[in-house]
Design a protein around this motif. Structure first.
Motif: not given
Length: 259
Positions: A109-110, A152-155, A161
């Motif tokens: 995630p980072h 980033y994965p959250s986006e 993903q």
């Protein structure tokens, strides 16, 4: 006409977890460049078979050979008949040649999409960052995500993903790719974009073993469909034979439930 040599040879494979016998003596041969699709009900042993191929699970009995090399064990038994387990370093070297994509994306995630794809070539293969970045951008372009490289994965959506996860596996330049229900965690409208990447890999000659319930994909892309139930391979053959003309009542019942 020359015969294509098997890339994957599975011989009388068993896997038990305590008293639970998950795989019950399965044998399977997959040629180089072939796409094998594993189908069957939950709990039939499909995922365990994949995990034995790339040594996430150690077989209880039987052998897995890739490109003629026994996985996880020395080629010859010891004088007392026991098979000598390879060292963790040797096993890691074998596993590095096999790409695997899971139901869940498991991205860092980072790290950005670009960072996720670069990570293993830099940390595991020791490639210079500039070379790894160039390769990673090419792979993100291949899966249609070059414009999301710095996200980033959250986006990213679930489908995006999963496509990053596929690019990350390809960055290790594997001999074959294993997919464990790669679309099962996705919303229906996102499934097609991931299957399109798998179809592109298949058309490029990548050897693939895919666990899926997507019968349309199996019919269109698979060279062989393998139906498993209760820890055993029940039927296997070309899609037209297995999907359109099932022989066993077990397979007929399964297809009725998913089609």
């Amino acid at each position: 006409m020359t015969e294509t040599r098997p890339l994957i040879e599975i011989e009388d494979l068993h896997k038990a977890f305590g008293d639970v016998h998950v795989l019950k003596g399965n044998s399977l041969s997959i040629a180089e460049g072939e796409v094998a699709v594993l189908i069957g009900p939950s709990g039939s042993g499909k995922s365990t078979l994949l995990r034995c191929i790339n040594q996430l699970e150690e077989p209880t009995a039987g052998r897995v050979r890739i490109a003629g090399v026994t996985q996880g064990f020395a080629e010859e038994p010891l004088a007392d008949g026991r098979w000598q387990r390879l060292s963790e370093k040797e096993i890691a070297a074998q596993r590095a040649k096999i790409g695997m994509v899971f139901q869940r994306f498991n991205l860092f995630p980072h790290l950005t999409a670009l960072g996720n794809v670069m990570e293993a070539p830099v940390q595991v293969l020791g490639r210079p960052a500039a070379q790894a970045k160039e390769q990673a951008l090419e792979l993100l372009d291949r899966v249609g995500l070059l414009d999301r490289a710095e996200h980033y994965p959250s986006e990213l959506s679930g489908g995006q993903q999963q496509r990053v996860a596929i690019a990350r596996a390809l960055a290790m330049e594997p001999e074959l790719m294993l997919f464990d229900e790669p679309t099962s965690a996705l919303d229906p409208e996102l499934v097609a974009e991931v299957l399109a990447v798998l179809k592109d890999l298949a058309s490029g000659g990548m050897t693939m073993v895919v666990v899926t319930h997507e019968m349309g994909f199996a019919r269109e892309v698979a060279d062989q469909v393998v139906f498993m139930a209760d820890g055993r391979i029940v039927e296997q053959g070309p899609p037209a034979e297995i999907i359109d003309h099932p022989r066993s009542e077990r397979l007929k019942g399964f297809l009725d439930s998913v089609l």
